[in-house]
Structure formats: C-alpha cells, structure tokens
Design a protein around this motif. Structure first.
Motif, short mmCIF file in Angstrom:
data_model
loop_
_atom_site.label_atom_id
_atom_site.label_comp_id
_atom_site.label_asym_id
_atom_site.label_seq_id
_atom_site.Cartn_x
_atom_site.Cartn_y
_atom_site.Cartn_z
N TYR A 115 0.82 -1.20 0.00
CA TYR A 115 0.00 0.00 0.00
C TYR A 115 0.86 1.26 0.00
O TYR A 115 0.58 2.22 -0.73
CB TYR A 115 -0.94 -0.01 1.21
CG TYR A 115 -1.91 1.13 1.18
CD1 TYR A 115 -2.95 1.17 0.26
CD2 TYR A 115 -1.79 2.19 2.07
CE1 TYR A 115 -3.85 2.22 0.23
CE2 TYR A 115 -2.69 3.24 2.05
CZ TYR A 115 -3.71 3.26 1.12
OH TYR A 115 -4.59 4.31 1.09
N TYR A 143 1.89 2.60 -3.33
CA TYR A 143 0.87 3.40 -4.02
C TYR A 143 0.70 4.78 -3.39
O TYR A 143 0.40 5.74 -4.09
CB TYR A 143 -0.46 2.63 -4.06
CG TYR A 143 -0.40 1.53 -5.09
CD1 TYR A 143 -0.63 1.80 -6.43
CD2 TYR A 143 -0.05 0.23 -4.75
CE1 TYR A 143 -0.55 0.82 -7.40
CE2 TYR A 143 0.04 -0.76 -5.71
CZ TYR A 143 -0.21 -0.46 -7.02
OH TYR A 143 -0.12 -1.43 -7.98
N THR A 164 2.00 6.93 -6.59
CA THR A 164 0.86 7.04 -7.51
C THR A 164 -0.27 7.88 -6.93
O THR A 164 -0.36 8.03 -5.71
CB THR A 164 0.29 5.65 -7.86
OG1 THR A 164 -0.53 5.21 -6.77
CG2 THR A 164 1.37 4.63 -8.18
N ILE A 197 -3.26 6.68 -7.16
CA ILE A 197 -4.31 5.66 -7.06
C ILE A 197 -4.99 5.71 -5.70
O ILE A 197 -6.18 5.49 -5.60
CB ILE A 197 -3.74 4.27 -7.42
CG1 ILE A 197 -3.48 4.24 -8.92
CG2 ILE A 197 -4.66 3.16 -6.98
CD1 ILE A 197 -2.78 3.01 -9.41
N TYR A 200 -5.40 -3.75 -5.10
CA TYR A 200 -4.03 -3.27 -5.24
C TYR A 200 -3.17 -4.47 -5.64
O TYR A 200 -3.22 -5.51 -4.99
CB TYR A 200 -3.50 -2.68 -3.92
CG TYR A 200 -4.12 -1.36 -3.58
CD1 TYR A 200 -3.55 -0.18 -4.04
CD2 TYR A 200 -5.27 -1.28 -2.80
CE1 TYR A 200 -4.12 1.04 -3.74
CE2 TYR A 200 -5.84 -0.07 -2.49
CZ TYR A 200 -5.26 1.09 -2.96
OH TYR A 200 -5.83 2.31 -2.67
N ASN A 257 -6.79 5.69 -15.30
CA ASN A 257 -6.38 4.35 -14.89
C ASN A 257 -7.14 3.33 -15.73
O ASN A 257 -8.11 2.73 -15.27
CB ASN A 257 -6.61 4.13 -13.39
CG ASN A 257 -5.98 2.86 -12.88
OD1 ASN A 257 -5.76 1.92 -13.64
ND2 ASN A 257 -5.70 2.82 -11.59
#
Length: 176
Positions: free
Chosen positions: A25, A28, A32, A34, A100, A138
């Motif tokens: 996690y 990300y 990112t 995300i 993820y 995405n």
C-alpha cells in the motif's frame, strides 16, 4: 535459471500479512495517485484497517500469494477489499471495493483472481451494491471493473489533490 513458481493462491488476509500489505500500500501512497493517502503508514497504523476485514461478513480482505516449490515464504502479489461505503446505517448493504496489485505483478490476471474470490465470498452476504472509485486516468482498473459488470455512474472532478495537481475520480457500481 530462476526457480519455477507455483501457481497463485487467493485466501483471506491474516495478521501475519500486515507488514507485506503495508509495504504494498505504501508504494501506491508514495508513487501514484491511485490512493489519496499522502503519507506512508507503519504496520501498527494499518493494523486497525486489517482487523476491520474479518474472514466473514461483508467487509473482507482477500490476498493473492505465490511461493516457490521449495517452500519459500509466500510473496503477496496483491489484495482486494470490500469496506463500508459510508458510515451511516442506511448504507450497510453497500460496500466499496478496491484492488491493489504489486507493481511487478500487473498484467498477470492477479486483479481478476482477487475479485473472483472477493465476489464469491460476498455472494451470501446481505449486500445490494458494490462501488469503486477509480482515480483518473487508470485504464487497467477501468477495464477490470467493467469486466466484472461495474457500470460507470459519474465523475467527481478534481476531487483530490496529490503531487501538486488535482485528480478526478470516476465512480462505478455493480449490483450484488
């Protein structure tokens, strides 16, 4: 020659997965848009999140792992969750889902395996809808969700700011 890999296994997440899940996690978070978290977490900080996803009920955590035939430790390739959509009681039959996948495990069908297992686990629950928010752009996540029958319902424009810019989030829903 590298050792042959065993097939990917999907199972409920357990407390022993916490360090690896936190590392995944945090990638990300740092790299990112995300997730809209902006600060990495420690495993201790992520522990309540993990414990909020028991092995039964509507809020689940499914983990994809892979090891080697020699019995090496299982490597976590990704995870999927169903979590409360909103805190108010009338939303109890709705969940927000997410996937993820480890950065070097993309394009191998890991997200598909995770969602198959997650939705199978949720099949007997008193749930009506699943929602997914996808930070834009995405395309891989959009394709995954559409493959599982999610329909686009709208976009929150410039709803989050990360890395010095604003990001849109497209929302999708699926009947359960």
């Amino acid at each position: 020659m590298p050792p042959e890999r065993t097939e990917v296994q999907v199972r409920p997440g357990v407390e022993g997965d916490l360090d690896a899940l936190t590392d995944l996690y945090n990638h990300y978070v740092r790299e990112t848009p995300i997730t809209f978290d902006t600060v990495s977490s420690t495993p201790a900080e992520r522990r309540p999140w993990l414990l909020s996803h028991p092995e039964d009920g509507p809020h689940r955590l499914m983990v994809a792992t892979q090891g080697t035939p020699e019995g090496d430790a299982q490597r976590i390739l990704g995870y999927a969750t169903s979590s409360p959509h909103r805190p108010k009681a009338a939303y109890a039959t709705s969940v927000e889902v997410t996937v993820y996948v480890a950065p070097d495990a993309g394009g191998r069908g890991i997200g598909t395996l995770l969602y198959e297992a997650l939705f199978a686990a949720l099949a007997g629950q008193d749930l009506h809808r699943a929602y997914a928010g996808i930070a834009q752009p995405n395309e891989a996540s959009t394709r995954l969700h559409e493959r599982f029958g999610f329909r686009y319902v709208g976009t929150y424009r410039e709803v989050g700011r990360k890395f010095g810019r604003f990001w849109d989030v497209a929302w999708y829903e699926k009947e359960l």
